[in-house]
Design a protein around this motif. Structure first.
Motif, PDB file in Angstrom:
ATOM      1  N   LYS A  43      19.650   3.488   2.657  1.00  0.00           N
ATOM      2  CA  LYS A  43      18.246   3.713   2.837  1.00  0.00           C
ATOM      3  C   LYS A  43      17.171   2.853   2.847  1.00  0.00           C
ATOM      4  O   LYS A  43      16.566   2.350   3.903  1.00  0.00           O
ATOM      5  CB  LYS A  43      17.704   4.975   2.129  1.00  0.00           C
ATOM      6  N   ALA A  44      17.108   2.172   1.578  1.00  0.00           N
ATOM      7  CA  ALA A  44      16.265   1.086   1.334  1.00  0.00           C
ATOM      8  C   ALA A  44      16.617  -0.126   2.380  1.00  0.00           C
ATOM      9  O   ALA A  44      15.655  -0.782   2.991  1.00  0.00           O
ATOM     10  CB  ALA A  44      16.491   0.573   0.006  1.00  0.00           C
ATOM     11  N   TYR A  45      17.654  -0.463   2.539  1.00  0.00           N
ATOM     12  CA  TYR A  45      18.313  -1.576   3.484  1.00  0.00           C
ATOM     13  C   TYR A  45      17.837  -1.311   4.887  1.00  0.00           C
ATOM     14  O   TYR A  45      17.086  -2.155   5.564  1.00  0.00           O
ATOM     15  CB  TYR A  45      19.804  -1.679   3.193  1.00  0.00           C
ATOM     16  N   LEU A  46      18.148  -0.086   5.274  1.00  0.00           N
ATOM     17  CA  LEU A  46      17.841   0.157   6.782  1.00  0.00           C
ATOM     18  C   LEU A  46      16.381   0.123   7.003  1.00  0.00           C
ATOM     19  O   LEU A  46      15.923  -0.221   8.033  1.00  0.00           O
ATOM     20  CB  LEU A  46      18.264   1.536   7.064  1.00  0.00           C
ATOM     21  N   LYS A  47      15.391   0.654   6.041  1.00  0.00           N
ATOM     22  CA  LYS A  47      14.026   0.598   6.171  1.00  0.00           C
ATOM     23  C   LYS A  47      13.522  -0.977   6.054  1.00  0.00           C
ATOM     24  O   LYS A  47      12.587  -1.080   6.862  1.00  0.00           O
ATOM     25  CB  LYS A  47      13.294   1.424   4.947  1.00  0.00           C
ATOM     26  N   LYS A  48      14.189  -1.620   5.358  1.00  0.00           N
ATOM     27  CA  LYS A  48      13.785  -3.317   5.387  1.00  0.00           C
ATOM     28  C   LYS A  48      14.060  -3.934   6.612  1.00  0.00           C
ATOM     29  O   LYS A  48      13.327  -4.578   7.374  1.00  0.00           O
ATOM     30  CB  LYS A  48      14.145  -3.840   4.123  1.00  0.00           C
ATOM     31  N   LYS A  62      15.628 -15.413   8.259  1.00  0.00           N
ATOM     32  CA  LYS A  62      15.712 -15.747   6.988  1.00  0.00           C
ATOM     33  C   LYS A  62      15.365 -14.565   5.949  1.00  0.00           C
ATOM     34  O   LYS A  62      16.193 -14.337   5.057  1.00  0.00           O
ATOM     35  CB  LYS A  62      14.818 -16.817   6.756  1.00  0.00           C
ATOM     36  N   LYS A  63      14.517 -13.565   6.408  1.00  0.00           N
ATOM     37  CA  LYS A  63      14.238 -12.559   5.743  1.00  0.00           C
ATOM     38  C   LYS A  63      15.473 -11.401   5.956  1.00  0.00           C
ATOM     39  O   LYS A  63      15.601 -10.910   4.898  1.00  0.00           O
ATOM     40  CB  LYS A  63      12.919 -11.629   6.493  1.00  0.00           C
ATOM     41  N   MET A  64      16.119 -11.513   6.856  1.00  0.00           N
ATOM     42  CA  MET A  64      17.496 -10.694   6.952  1.00  0.00           C
ATOM     43  C   MET A  64      18.458 -11.168   6.007  1.00  0.00           C
ATOM     44  O   MET A  64      19.238 -10.407   5.537  1.00  0.00           O
ATOM     45  CB  MET A  64      18.006 -10.798   8.258  1.00  0.00           C
ATOM     46  N   GLN A  65      18.690 -12.478   5.948  1.00  0.00           N
ATOM     47  CA  GLN A  65      19.487 -13.023   4.751  1.00  0.00           C
ATOM     48  C   GLN A  65      19.278 -12.531   3.491  1.00  0.00           C
ATOM     49  O   GLN A  65      20.050 -12.218   2.693  1.00  0.00           O
ATOM     50  CB  GLN A  65      19.392 -14.490   5.005  1.00  0.00           C
ATOM     51  N   ALA A  66      17.578 -12.612   3.150  1.00  0.00           N
ATOM     52  CA  ALA A  66      17.479 -12.329   1.897  1.00  0.00           C
ATOM     53  C   ALA A  66      17.737 -10.645   1.747  1.00  0.00           C
ATOM     54  O   ALA A  66      18.259 -10.181   0.783  1.00  0.00           O
ATOM     55  CB  ALA A  66      16.040 -12.526   1.638  1.00  0.00           C
ATOM     56  N   ILE A  67      17.335  -9.889   2.634  1.00  0.00           N
ATOM     57  CA  ILE A  67      17.748  -8.454   2.469  1.00  0.00           C
ATOM     58  C   ILE A  67      19.181  -8.018   2.481  1.00  0.00           C
ATOM     59  O   ILE A  67      19.445  -7.302   1.861  1.00  0.00           O
ATOM     60  CB  ILE A  67      17.112  -7.727   3.914  1.00  0.00           C
ATOM     61  N   ASN A  68      20.177  -8.744   3.140  1.00  0.00           N
ATOM     62  CA  ASN A  68      21.488  -8.770   3.032  1.00  0.00           C
ATOM     63  C   ASN A  68      21.888  -9.090   1.451  1.00  0.00           C
ATOM     64  O   ASN A  68      22.790  -8.469   1.008  1.00  0.00           O
ATOM     65  CB  ASN A  68      22.384  -9.654   3.878  1.00  0.00           C
ATOM     66  N   GLU A  69      21.419 -10.111   1.165  1.00  0.00           N
ATOM     67  CA  GLU A  69      21.748 -10.502  -0.394  1.00  0.00           C
ATOM     68  C   GLU A  69      21.328  -9.461  -1.253  1.00  0.00           C
ATOM     69  O   GLU A  69      22.003  -9.393  -2.228  1.00  0.00           O
ATOM     70  CB  GLU A  69      21.123 -12.085  -0.740  1.00  0.00           C
ATOM     71  N   GLU A  70      20.260  -9.210  -1.225  1.00  0.00           N
ATOM     72  CA  GLU A  70      19.335  -7.958  -2.087  1.00  0.00           C
ATOM     73  C   GLU A  70      20.387  -6.915  -1.989  1.00  0.00           C
ATOM     74  O   GLU A  70      20.878  -6.362  -2.995  1.00  0.00           O
ATOM     75  CB  GLU A  70      18.246  -7.608  -1.440  1.00  0.00           C
ATOM     76  N   ARG A  71      20.769  -6.398  -0.706  1.00  0.00           N
ATOM     77  CA  ARG A  71      21.885  -5.273  -0.633  1.00  0.00           C
ATOM     78  C   ARG A  71      23.236  -5.365  -1.267  1.00  0.00           C
ATOM     79  O   ARG A  71      23.721  -4.459  -2.003  1.00  0.00           O
ATOM     80  CB  ARG A  71      21.970  -4.844   0.624  1.00  0.00           C
TER      81      ARG A  71
END
Length: 125
Positions: A62-67, A83-92
């Motif tokens: 849920k958090a990932y899809l929202k971001k 770049k943001k997507m890469q950070a979001i994927n790494e966080e997930r």
């Protein structure tokens, strides 16, 4: 009398617009929740998640899809979004690593890498 009608009409219009905005937001939240549950169900099957892991995976998704939604909606340039997507994927991935066992995470990473490879082939990258 006309002034009163205009104010009432404006109030009704504003109320209607607010209703539609709230409904649209609720529908987006429902879509994110539904998408998170679908992805978690697939992971539950492939990775043999227990109930506690499943619940945590739904929350991470849920958090990932929202971001992701917020990133796509931003006015950033394509490289900035990437770049943001890469950070979001790494966080997930980091969150999944804390939820899944080592064996489950390795399988998750393997499936994700395979899916990424197929996506790149399809896109001709």
């Amino acid at each position: 009398m006309i002034k009163r009608f205009s104010s009432a009409a404006k109030a009704a219009f504003a109320g209607t617009m607010l209703f539609f905005a709230i409904t649209a937001t609720a529908q987006e939240t429902d879509k994110i929740s539904e998408g998170a549950k679908i992805a978690a169900s697939e992971m539950k099957t492939k990775l043999v998640l227990n109930d506690n892991q499943y619940t945590q995976v739904v929350d991470v998704n849920k958090a990932y899809l929202k971001k992701v939604k917020d990133c796509k909606a931003s006015g950033d340039t394509a490289p900035a979004k990437a770049k943001k997507m890469q950070a979001i994927n790494e966080e997930r991935d980091a969150k999944f690593k804390s939820v899944l066992t080592e064996t489950q995470y390795k399988k998750y990473a393997s499936v994700r890498a395979e899916n990424l490879k197929k996506l790149k082939e399809t896109a001709g990258i």
